[in-house]
Each structure stands twice: as C-alpha cells, then as structure tokens.
Design a protein around this motif. Structure first.
Motif, short mmCIF file in Angstrom:
data_model
loop_
_atom_site.label_atom_id
_atom_site.label_comp_id
_atom_site.label_asym_id
_atom_site.label_seq_id
_atom_site.Cartn_x
_atom_site.Cartn_y
_atom_site.Cartn_z
N GLY A 70 0.76 -1.24 0.00
CA GLY A 70 0.00 0.00 0.00
C GLY A 70 0.79 1.28 0.00
N VAL A 71 2.12 1.18 -0.05
CA VAL A 71 2.94 2.39 -0.06
C VAL A 71 3.03 2.91 -1.49
N LEU A 72 2.94 4.21 -1.63
CA LEU A 72 3.06 4.79 -2.97
C LEU A 72 4.48 4.64 -3.49
N TYR A 73 4.59 4.19 -4.71
CA TYR A 73 5.90 4.23 -5.34
C TYR A 73 6.28 5.68 -5.60
N ALA A 74 7.56 5.95 -5.54
CA ALA A 74 8.02 7.29 -5.86
C ALA A 74 7.93 7.51 -7.37
N TYR A 75 7.73 8.74 -7.74
CA TYR A 75 7.74 9.05 -9.17
C TYR A 75 9.13 8.78 -9.73
N PRO A 76 9.17 8.29 -10.95
CA PRO A 76 10.50 7.99 -11.52
C PRO A 76 11.29 9.27 -11.73
N PRO A 77 12.57 9.21 -11.52
CA PRO A 77 13.41 10.40 -11.71
C PRO A 77 13.45 10.81 -13.18
N GLN A 78 13.72 12.07 -13.34
CA GLN A 78 13.79 12.60 -14.69
C GLN A 78 15.13 12.25 -15.32
N ARG A 79 15.06 11.70 -16.49
CA ARG A 79 16.27 11.37 -17.23
C ARG A 79 16.09 11.83 -18.68
N ASP A 80 17.16 11.99 -19.34
CA ASP A 80 17.05 12.20 -20.78
C ASP A 80 16.51 10.92 -21.40
N ASP A 81 15.53 11.09 -22.28
CA ASP A 81 14.93 9.89 -22.83
C ASP A 81 15.90 9.10 -23.70
N LYS A 82 16.82 9.79 -24.29
CA LYS A 82 17.79 9.08 -25.12
C LYS A 82 19.19 9.38 -24.62
N SER A 83 19.97 8.35 -24.49
CA SER A 83 21.35 8.53 -24.10
C SER A 83 22.17 8.88 -25.33
N SER A 84 23.30 9.51 -25.08
CA SER A 84 24.17 9.92 -26.18
C SER A 84 25.05 8.76 -26.59
N PRO A 85 25.27 8.61 -27.90
CA PRO A 85 26.23 7.58 -28.31
C PRO A 85 27.64 7.99 -27.90
N LEU A 86 28.43 7.00 -27.59
CA LEU A 86 29.79 7.29 -27.17
C LEU A 86 30.58 7.97 -28.29
N TRP A 92 27.39 1.78 -28.31
CA TRP A 92 27.43 2.15 -26.90
C TRP A 92 26.79 3.53 -26.71
N VAL A 93 25.98 3.63 -25.68
CA VAL A 93 25.42 4.94 -25.32
C VAL A 93 25.81 5.23 -23.87
N TYR A 94 25.76 6.48 -23.54
CA TYR A 94 26.18 6.81 -22.19
C TYR A 94 25.33 7.95 -21.64
N SER A 95 25.35 8.04 -20.33
CA SER A 95 24.80 9.20 -19.65
C SER A 95 25.62 9.39 -18.38
N GLY A 96 25.61 10.58 -17.89
CA GLY A 96 26.43 10.81 -16.71
C GLY A 96 26.05 12.10 -16.01
N PHE A 97 26.65 12.26 -14.85
CA PHE A 97 26.35 13.44 -14.05
C PHE A 97 27.56 13.78 -13.21
N LEU A 98 27.83 15.04 -13.15
CA LEU A 98 28.96 15.51 -12.33
C LEU A 98 28.46 16.64 -11.43
N GLN A 99 28.75 16.51 -10.16
CA GLN A 99 28.45 17.59 -9.23
C GLN A 99 29.73 17.91 -8.47
N LEU A 100 30.17 19.13 -8.64
CA LEU A 100 31.44 19.52 -8.08
C LEU A 100 31.29 20.93 -7.52
N GLY A 101 31.87 21.17 -6.37
CA GLY A 101 31.70 22.51 -5.82
C GLY A 101 32.53 22.75 -4.59
N TYR A 102 32.03 23.68 -3.80
CA TYR A 102 32.80 24.14 -2.64
C TYR A 102 31.93 24.06 -1.39
N LEU A 103 32.53 23.56 -0.34
CA LEU A 103 31.85 23.48 0.96
C LEU A 103 32.53 24.44 1.92
N HIS A 104 31.71 25.12 2.69
CA HIS A 104 32.28 26.00 3.72
C HIS A 104 31.66 25.64 5.07
#
Lengths: 860, 406
Positions: A70-86, A92-104
């Motif tokens: 009875g628990v609601l499934y979470a909505y699926p995350p947003q992704r690009d519908d098509k991956s980029s060819p390598l 081969w197709v790929y997708s990726g994510f980079l998060q880089l920054g500064y912490l204080h």
C-alpha cells in the motif's frame, strides 16, 4: 576529449569481458559489507539524480501506483529519454552526471556529533560523479560512481559486465570515524605503541598537582580512525546454470582510540593506585577473500562458498607510563619501577569458513534445504611477558611475610609455559529445512539447526622459572600496594598456597540446537495467519548453566485488506528455563583446583552470591507485540504506523530482573504530483531496565561466614542489596519537503532527536555503598543527573537549472545539539582527579555548526 | 560564526517558506497541466487523445485479422477499438511461439544475454492468453516504457531482444498480454505487482523467482518476509531507476527498510550508531532481507561472525575470553543504535553490574556521590568507568590479562 575519455573507460573494461553467457545473478544481499556507497552529504549516493520526471510514470493513470502493501511508489526520476552515443555510429550509449563545488564550514565544526562519521572539510568537494554506459545490443555495461568530501571520506566504485552474464566490480573508499573530538591526552606518542610522560613529569614520581599543572598545557585533539577499503570482485555465469565468483577486499584501518591504563584502585586508597585513560594506536590490515560456486537449476539449487579473513595488527602492544607513586599499605615500600604499564593489543588472526547449501524443489510448492558449514578461527601470536618491570616488586612485611617478587623472573617470555597463544576455535553448522504447501491456502515448514563452537585454546599460567602459577596482576601494582595480592599461587609456599587466582584460560564454547515448525494459513484472499513454534537448546561450556532451553510461539496475522490498508500484527511468547545454576563454574580454571591448594580455615571467600543469575542464561518470560499498519489516504498519500511493546521478566533475585520497551512511529507521505513530495514522521520510544545487586559485607571477608554465598547470609546480607532503575525515552521527528518550481527545485529536511536517560537507584541500607559515612550517604541521593542527547538538523537546498546540461545547487545544513552525560560531569574543570587521569572531555555540551555548499551540476 | 550559521539557515528557511506558499497554487495548476495527474476514468476520447500514434495507425491496421479473437467483457473500449489501435504484433503468435518464445536463444551464437531466453510468466487468471510482444505493450504503455528504460532490469530485457529479435520482454514478468489487450481495464488479465493486483503475493514472488531464485534468495521460502506476505515489489520497483542499484522501490536500501522498520530507523539517530544515516552502510550489509538460515536474517552463521566481518580484531580467539563477548555481541551492544557510548545497551558500570556481583569492588552501588562533582570521585563511574582498567574487555592475549587489565 570528454567523449574519448569516457569511451576509453567503457571500452577498455567491457571489451575484454565480452562473450555470450547464460543466466547469472549477482548476490549482493548475501555478502557482508560494501553494499552501500554514500556519505553524509548524500546518504543515497544518488540524490542529484532523484528529481522526479514531471510527466510522471504513465499516461494511462494519474499518480503513482502503490506497492502490494500500500505504499506509494516514488515518481520515476527525470532522465534524458535518449542517451548519447559514445561516438558516431557506436552501439554504446552513455549518460552521466557531475556535481562539483565548494563546501564551507562554520561554527563548532569539530563537534563530535556533527562529524562522527562525516569527513566534512572546507574546500572543494565532489558531490557525485556518476557515469553509465551500455551497449543495448550486447547487454554490456560500465557504471562508475564516486564522491569525495575529503581525503578521509570518499568512495569510488566501478562496475562492468554483461546483463545476466558476468560482472566485475572494483571499489576504493575511505570511511571516517571520529571517536571524540574533545580529547586532551597527557602523553607523548599518541598513535604509537609507547606513551611517555611529558616533562617535567616523572614516571612513578609525580603528584596529582604536578600532573594537573601539566594538564593545563594539553591541547585539544581528535581521536578517531579511518577505514580505507579497496576491493575487486568477479562473478561469472560460466556454464549454463553454474555461476562462480571470487572477491578480495583489503582494509587498512588507521588512527587511534581511547583506551585505559590500570595501576590498581584509587577510590579505595586515596593518593594511591592509578586509573589512566590513555589512547591506543589503530593500525590494522584485514584481507577478506570469498570464492564461491552455485548452481541454480529448475529443481536443484546448490551453493558452495569459501570465506577467508586474515587480520593483521601492526601494533601488537601498548606501553604507557603512570606518573603516580604507589604506596604499600604495609611493610617496606616496593623498589621496582611499577609505573610501566602494558597492554597486549589484538593478535593477528586467520579465519576460514567453508559452506555448502543444497535445496531441492518439492511437490506441493515445497522446498527442502540442507546446509553444512565448517569454520575455524586461529591465532598464534607470540605472547608478551607477564610484566615489564625491573627490580623487586611486591612488599616485604617480615621475613616470614615476604611478599616480594623478582621482576626478572616474570619480565621475559621464559616466564611462560608457552611462547605463543596457539588459540583456536572451530565451528560447525548443520541445518535442514523443509517447506510444503500441499494446498493453496495452507503451508507447513519445519527446520532443525545445529551449531557448535568448539574452543580448543588451552593455556596454563605456569612460570617454569619460579614453579609458580598465575600471573602478576595489574602490572605488579596490586601486589605492590596490598601485601600478597600479586596474583600468584605457589603450592610450595604457605604465603601463596591459599591464594585464589586464575591459572588456566577458559575455553568458552557452546552447542546450539534449534527446532522450529509452523503453519501458514491463508484464511481468505487477503488474510493470512502464521503460527510458529521453536525450541532452542543452548548447551554452553564452562558457564553457570550447562543447559538452557527456550520455547517460543509466534503468531502473525497479515491483513491486506483492512479497509484500504495492510496490517501486520505479530505476537510472540517465549519461555526460557534450563538446568541447575552453578554460581561459580570457573573453579576448575582457578588455583583452587590445583594440587597443593590449601583451603584456609575460614574457607575461601565466596566468589559471588548464589542468587545471581546472569541474564543471558537466566529464566525468562517474554512477551512481544508488534503491529505495522500501512494505510493509503486517497490517491496521493499514505500513513504508516507501527506500535510495539516488549516485556521481559527474568527469574533473578540478583541480576537483571525486568526490561520493558514500548513505542510508536507515525509517518505521513504525500506526493500530490511529480513536482511535490512531502513526508513527516514522529516517533517515541520508552524503555526501562531493572537489575539488582548486593554489596558484599567487607567486614566479614576475614571472619567466619565469608564462604557463604547465600543472599541474606553474612557475606551478602539483604541489608546490602540495591537496585538500579534505568529509564530511557526517545523522541524522533522529521520532515522533508521537495518541490519543483520549474527552473528551480527546492528541498527542505528537518530532523529532530531527543533522548532522555534517567538512572535511579534504591538501596536497603548504606551497606550497599562503597563509603558508609553519613556525609557520603547523604550525597548519594537516589538518581544520577539526567543524561540527554538533543539534535536538530535543518537542511535547505535549491537546484537551479541554467540549461539542459548545466545547473547549480546551493544548500545549507545547520545543526545544533546539546548533550549531557554524567560520566563526564566535572571533567571540564579538571581531567586529573587524584590518581586518575582522563583524556576525553566527552561530546560537547552545546554546539551549532553550519555547512554551506555551492555545487555545479553538469549532465554528461 | 555560530550566529552567522543560524542567520543563514533562518534566511534560507524563510525563503523556502515563501516559495512553499506558492506550492498550493502551482499544485492546482499542475493537476491540469500534467496529464498524469488528470482524472483516472478514461474515455474513448481520452484514449484517442493520449495515444495519437495509435489512432493514426488504426487505419493501416483496419484490415488486420485479430489472432486473439475471443469473447470480450464489457469495457470502455470495444474489441474493434483495440483492434484498430494496437499495432500488429511482431511476434509469431502460434502456440509453439508462446511455449518457446526464444527457442533459438541458446542456439544462436549471436544471443546477447541470458535474457534472450527469459520465459513468459504464467498467469492463472488468464490461462488462455498468449504473448503479443513488447511492441504491442508499448503502444499503450508508452511512458512506462520510457521510464522503465532507465531501469537496469528493463535494459537487460531490451538487450535480450536486441539479440534475438522481437521479444516478450514485458510478458516475461507480466504474463501473456493478449487477454489484457482485449480488455485492458479488467483486473487480473495481466499479472500486476501493485496494490490492486489480483495475483496472490506468492504468485507475484514466483514470477520474480523464476529467474532470481537461488543465490541470495535461496532461503526466501519460509523467511520472515515471505511469511509476512511481502511481495518482491514491496521493496523493488524494476519499472524505474529510483536507486543506484538493486532496482529498489525507494532511493536507498535504508529507506526501503525504514518503510516498515521505522523504530529501527529511529535508533540510528541515537548518540552512538552504525553509520547508516551518514550513508556509509546499509541494513543489507548485515541482513539479507531475502532470507537466511540464521535468525533475524543475519547473513552469517552467528551474530558475531557478522560483526567480525568489519571488526575482525574482535575475532581472536584470545588467550582469555570474556564469555558473553565470545557468545553474542548483542549481550552488551545494540548494533542499531544506543544512547550510550559504543552502542552499549546500558551505561557502564551498570551494564557490567548486571552480571558482576563478585566479592570485592564490582558489587558496590555507585551513586552520584562518586562523580567528579561528588564528594568521593570514583574511577568505576567516571569516563570509561570499568573499562578504564578492564580495557581489553573483548578478550586479552596477555598472560596477565585474565581480568582484561593487560
């Protein structure tokens, strides 16, 4: 350039592993450790990729569906519908994510609870680097995930393989653990095996005032460790239904931990003895190896697994100096250097376990499982000498009462009956289980399990140089303060022929047999009842009971149509009893069992009271109730609630007597659309534990009746009985809120924790107390000051999208806490209290810390 | 700096509150703007609007003979509607094809993965249904197809299809789809794994176990989760990638477990805890939720062996053992969390004094008078209390360590 790098990474790993295979199945959930990769910034290790797709899940229905419970499934995350060819024309197709920054970091960033397992550090941080590439035609894939908060808190994991065929995995991670950030160690050499006193302190020759003066110059330090782990594994479905796997994981654990340092009791002898809180080094290496094979056929399933673990401690001992002089209570002062303490640290050890499991599907939707395992843990480290002192220790009272010992007789390994530990424990397991469902609505299962732990360690504390048994207690300090209490037994010497001391290692072991059977009955389409009965027989070796039986009945009811909800209700009743209780089963391992032991005219002082019942072996009646309700509210919300209560009553006049636990949790989750989700939870837990003890009548230890173990007897009078009452109450609350405004997404979370601990006590008379003079009795009161642990954590973040590819995350984590624990009460004013030295001030009584982060998000 | 942090947090909170106040308005708009949040009762017009590609194809399919002719129950759409709307199956539709949908999977050298040979689940509620192929499913379940494409599970099936041509990928789990295609609103004609599923829980699990039996799931039958009527899809959602791995129903293992085990989740908020809230560990590091031979779903033969997997230094064996330590770490520790130091179930010295009543110093009642602030400070109470002297409490390898002093 970027694509070339990605291509190289993907192709290099995947191409070498290509090849058609049949079914394979990775079994992470069967492996201990390294399942989860995340950190305090992102416990899921996936958070930046979890914003829901505004389109939802389906064009055909609104909202999300619910799990069978009875628990609601979470909505699926947003992704690009098509991956980029390598690269151009690549499969081969790929997708990726980079998060880089500064912490204080700001505020009390060294607060223990803020960074207990989080390596926060101001500076650049890698929030997440995730890369996924696959070849839809061949089913090959490469997956990488990594994050780095600091050098001590980072992980990187690479997986590659082919769906259903093979998989290779490699990882590297550092996990921090700050034990205390509020330590003020006195000694030089923290982190090494040799702790020495700073000038001008003199080992064995300094006063508490002199130590306290140096104490003022101590600097705050963090005591903690880092686990650096790296591993490699490979799993392959090499032939039809057969899968093999091999993995090796190596861990290097370095740092230090709070430790101790005894030089005999101080409370009973003011300006004497010593109780030192030191720190020990952590320098471990552990290598774990797993090799396995399994066959998953239509009828038969088979597993064979070997697990090996090889632990190495690169620092085998800890030597420390005590600054305090010891004073003998009678006779001539000792002249040996009884200020040098030593610990043996954990020995290297090897562990092997071989396990086979065979299952066969049976008629009536049944299964028969048989398992057998054999294991062994062994270590054979060289043993350290009993003492490190030089000169003459102990006390000379008179020529007929010469309680001295020559350190030279005990400070080399020649004083030992064996040079190495030669310790070994073998384990064995046999397990059989059968399950049948002869009717769709009825199932039956039964199991029999036998497990044995056979301790083969055999050590005799015998000194061939002196012909004496036993050991030198507390670095020689005890026998250098109290005449005769050296720790040795000598049947040839009347001074020691009645001394009770341990002379053999006790090879604790046990055999555990469990039989269980039960039925499952589907009463209706949505109602199921389970009834299980189990009988446990524990046969411990060299314990107070040779036989402990426990019978348990468990009734479970699952109603999957309680209104719209699902209810799971469990009730358990257990009754534990057993054979006769021997309050002193250790006598065969003490000098009293050796030839030549002379029982004193007044008898030996009773080891303990015969009314004592250790709670892991005592009689017990247990009731457990647990209810879980999951209840849908409309199409977009769910309420989850649990309530539980446990009641244990032990059959003990002395020892643990009763525990109680009850609590509830209530959660509300609402996801009105893919753009918004809110959840809140609230919980409370109450627990209590009562036990009783009885102080021995010290006036009688030299008089008739001292050998009487009975409660209410002269040695353990009822007037000295006391009771401890522990009560804890915990409150938990949380709130999370996420909303997608379009270009800006916001998230808020708040966590509240409050724990209150109360320990009260009652005593029949001042005889229960260590000091019976009235001012001290008056000061005893009836409870310790309350302990509490109170944390508020607020996190607020915004994700701002600049383009499909680039975005930014700005967030703030603010945490404030307060803490009180009477163990540390008063230490803030002085870490040196008579002959006691403390290192840890304990967690900060109040703190607030803030973390601000600005991260660049790049979709690859 | 502390105040600065507080001000920052308060400012951000206020900003968020303003933003959140817009939420309700936006939510109302979203109900209209997002098709997924529209009313659930579908009309023929709805269907036509939402599936323009299918209606466009209707004309070209008008003359196709329906290979799955059978009496149809009442529904919003007629048989003819579906005939027109669904694309022609790209699978063979004879009985042999349904019995052996991938007969050539293990023969062809070009077979991509084992998913080429995935069997089609049997649906007892639609015994006469036959497979129609993923292309037909996707015609209606277009967005599901998009979302599921990001799930490793579906990617694997897709790779299988790539190896051997048209495949009954969806039907490997959901059972043959012809009956459902004819009457899509009638429950039970397709195997569902959600709250409203008509397939019994055991049948749902059976579908998953058809491929995933053995290994970590060898002891699923008879496990506590099986007995409590949990379906695989209570914890897993193979139709979307909500977690880095494990096709979980939530974002992490710990979140999944906390769905029901909220009390255990709360324990991890206590003063000393395993590093689950910090993301360094998961419940599944120690427990196998799919069933084990040991109590409480512990992965190894005993609790201690699980603990030794990380705390190998405690394994020993030691020259001098501490009986309850050797037997069961849980005698003194609560592995999920505690309000005491080092996961202890009671403060020291009370923890020790439950058992240690021996003559001498262990059995005195220690009170607040023995605190550092009291008139008679007592090392048995302050700081690490008993452990200040009996430090090697997990076992000593020193010849003078029988009382763990050395």
């Amino acid at each position: 350039m970027r694509k070339m790098l990605i291509t190289s990474l993907a192709i290099a790993i995947a191409a070498s592993l290509a090849g058609p295979r049949a079914f394979a199945d990775s079994s992470d959930s069967a492996r201990v450790g390294d399942i989860q990769y995340g950190n305090a910034l992102d416990p899921t290790g996936w958070a930046p990729l979890l914003w829901a797709d505004p389109r939802g899940f389906s064009w055909l229905h609104a909202g999300m569906m619910r799990t069978p419970s009875g628990v609601l499934y979470a909505y699926p995350p947003q992704r690009d519908d098509k991956s980029s060819p390598l690269y151009k024309n690549s499969d081969w197709v790929y997708s990726g994510f980079l998060q880089l920054g500064y912490l204080h970091l700001g505020g009390d960033t060294h607060a223990e609870f803020f960074r207990q397992y989080a390596g926060w550090k101001s500076g650049m941080a890698l929030g997440l680097f995730a890369l996924y590439a696959d070849n839809p035609k061949t089913g090959q894939y490469v997956e990488f995930r990594g994050s780095r908060l600091s050098g001590g808190d980072q992980y990187y994991r690479l997986r590659a393989g082919q769906y259903g065929s093979y998989r290779i995995e490699a990882f590297y991670r550092n996990i921090p653990h700050d034990v205390t950030t509020n330590a003020y160690p006195l000694w030089n050499g923290i982190g090494s095996t040799n702790l020495t006193l700073p000038a001008p302190l003199v080992p064995g020759g300094s006063t508490p005032a002199e130590v306290a003066a140096v104490d003022k110059t101590r600097t705050r330090q963090t005591i903690g460790l880092t686990r650096r782990r790296e591993g490699l594994s490979f799993e392959d479905n090499f032939y039809r239904d057969w899968t093999g796997y091999v993995s090796i994981v190596n861990e290097k654990r370095t740092g230090d931990r709070l430790w101790g340092g005894p030089m005999y009791l101080n409370y009973i002898l003011p300006d004497n003895g010593g109780a030192l809180e030191t720190a020990r080094p952590i320098d471990f290496t552990t290598t774990d190896v797993s090799i396995g094979l399994r066959d998953v056929g239509a009828i038969w399933q088979f597993q064979l697994a070997y697990t090996g673990s090889f632990f190495r401690d690169h620092k085998n001992e800890l030597d420390y100096q005590s600054p305090f002089a010891l004073r003998n209570v009678a006779g001539v002062p000792q002249v040996a250097n009884i200020y040098q303490g030593q610990f043996s640290l954990e020995p290297d050890n090897d562990y092997h376990n071989l396990r086979a499991e065979l299952s066969r599907s049976l008629k009536w939707n049944g299964q028969l499982s048989l398992a057998a395992a054999w294991g062994t843990m062994r270590q054979n480290d060289p043993l350290l000498p009993p003492v490190t002192c030089t000169g003459t220790g102990g006390i000379f009272v008179s020529p007929s009462a010469d309680f001295t010992f020559n350190c030279a007789d005990w400070n080399t390994s020649a004083a030992l009956s064996q040079q190495t530990a030669n310790a070994r424990i073998d384990t064995g397991l046999l397990d059989a289980k059968i399950t049948l469902h002869p009717f769709p609505k009825f199932g039956w299962h039964a199991g029999l399990r036998w497990y044995r732990e056979d301790n083969r360690t055999n050590y005799l504390a015998f000194n061939p140089l002196t012909g004496q048994y036993g050991y030198i207690a507390e670095n020689g300090s005890q026998g250098s303060i109290i005449p005769g209490q050296i720790g040795i037994f000598d049947p040839r010497n009347p001074l020691y022929s009645s001394y009770v001391t341990q002379v053999r290692a006790i090879p604790f072991g046990y055999t555990y047999t469990v039989f269980d059977t039960g039925i499952d009955w589907r009463v209706s389409e949505h109602n199921t009842l389970n009834l299980t009965y189990s009988f446990d027989r524990d046969q411990p070796k060299y314990r107070e009971r040779k036989l402990v039986n426990e019978q348990r009945i468990k009734l479970s009811w699952v109603d999957r149509a309680l209104g719209k909800g699902t209810l799971r209700l469990d009730y358990e009743f257990a009754y534990r009893n057993g054979g006769p209780y021997d309050y002193d089963p250790y006598e065969p391992f003490y000098s009293t069992a050796l030839p030549g032991f002379v029982t004193p005219p007044l008898g030996n002082v009773a080891f303990t009271t015969d009314a004592m019942r250790k709670y892991d072996l005592s009689n017990r009646i247990e009731h457990k109730l647990h209810a879980t309700l999951i209840y849908p509210i409309g199409d977009t919300a769910t309420i989850s609630a649990i309530a539980y209560a446990t009641r244990d009553d032990y059959g003990a006049a002395i020892g643990r007597q009763a525990t109680r636990n009850r609590g509830f949790d209530l959660s509300w989750d609402w996801q009105p659309s893919p753009l918004t989700s809110i959840s809140a939870n609230l919980g409370r837990d109450d627990s209590s534990l009562n036990f009783s003890n009885v102080a021995d009548n010290e006036d009688i230890t030299g008089a008739p009746g001292r050998d009487d173990p009975s409660l209410g007897g002269p040695l353990f009078p009822l007037a000295n009985q006391w009771q401890s009452l522990d009560h804890e109450r915990d409150y938990n609350a949380g709130l999370t809120l996420r909303h997608d405004f379009g270009r800006v997404r916001a998230d808020l979370s708040y966590t509240y924790t409050y724990a209150l601990g109360k320990i009260g006590y009652v005593f029949a008379s001042p005889g229960a107390l260590p000091i019976t003079q009235q001012p001290f009795v008056d000061a005893a009161g009836n409870a310790f000051p309350d302990n509490h642990y109170h944390i508020n954590t607020l996190q607020l973040g915004f994700d701002i999208a600049f383009s499909r590819m680039f975005g930014m995350r700005v967030f703030d984590i603010f945490e404030t806490g307060s803490f009180a624990d009477w163990h540390y009460l008063g230490l803030q004013d002085n870490l040196v209290i008579d002959h006691r030295i403390y290192t840890d001030l304990g967690p900060q009584p109040h703190y607030s810390a803030n973390l601000v982060g600005v991260m660049l998000n790049v979709k690859l | 700096m502390q105040n600065g942090g507080a001000r920052t947090a308060v400012a951000l909170l206020m900003l968020f509150a303003v933003a959140a106040s817009l939420l309700v308005v936006r939510h109302a708009a979203a109900q209209v703007a997002h098709p997924a949040t529209a009313a659930s009762a579908l009309t023929e017009q709805d269907f036509s609007r939402m599936l323009p590609a299918m209606t466009a194809q209707a004309a070209t399919n008008a003359d196709d003979s329906n290979p799955h002719a059978a009496p149809l129950p009442a529904s919003a759409l007629t048989t003819g509607d579906f005939k027109r709307m669904l694309p022609r199956t790209d699978m063979r539709s004879d009985a042999d094809a349904n019995a052996h949908p991938h007969a050539h999977a293990f023969i062809d050298a070009g077979a991509a993965t084992s998913f080429d040979g995935a069997p089609i689940a049997k649906n007892p509620l639609a015994p006469d249904a036959i497979a129609i192929g993923a292309k037909s499913c996707v015609a209606c379940h277009a967005l599901e197809n998009v979302q599921a494409s990001h799930s490793l599970h579906v990617q694997a099936f897709r790779a299988g299809a790539a190896g051997t041509g048209a495949a009954a990928a969806c039907e490997s789990c959901h059972g043959p789809g012809s009956a459902h295609a004819k009457d899509p609103t009638k429950p039970g004609l397709i195997i569902a794994f959600t709250r409203d599923a008509k397939a019994p829980i055991d049948a749902q699990a059976g579908v998953c176990l058809a491929c995933h039996k053995g290994g970590a799931r060898q002891d699923w039958i008879g496990s506590v989760h099986q007995q409590h009527q949990l379906s695989c899809t209570d914890c897993h959602n193979p139709m979307a990638r909500l977690s880095p791995e494990g096709v979980l129903a939530k974002n992490s293992i710990n979140q999944v477990c906390a769905t029901c085990h909220q009390d255990i989740r709360d324990k991890f908020n206590r003063r000393s805890h395993m590093p689950l809230p910090e993301g360094q560990m998961s419940c599944v590091d120690c427990h196998n939720p799919h069933g084990t031979l040991s109590a409480d779903l512990i992965k190894t033969d005993t609790v201690n062996e699980t603990c030794y997997a990380c705390h190998a230094e405690k394994r020993g064996p030691f020259l001098f053992e501490h009986a309850p330590v050797r037997k069961d770490c849980l005698t003194c520790h609560d592995p999920h969390g505690s309000n005491q130091q080092a996961l202890l179930v009671l403060p020291v010295p009370m923890l020790c004094q439950q058992c240690h009543t021996m003559t001498g110093h262990p059995n005195d009642l220690l009170t607040r008078a023995g605190l550092a602030t009291g008139p008679a400070p007592d090392e048995r109470l302050m700081g690490r209390a008993c452990l200040t002297c009996h430090t090697n409490i997990h076992g000593s390898n020193n010849p003078s360590g029988s009382r763990f002093h050395k």
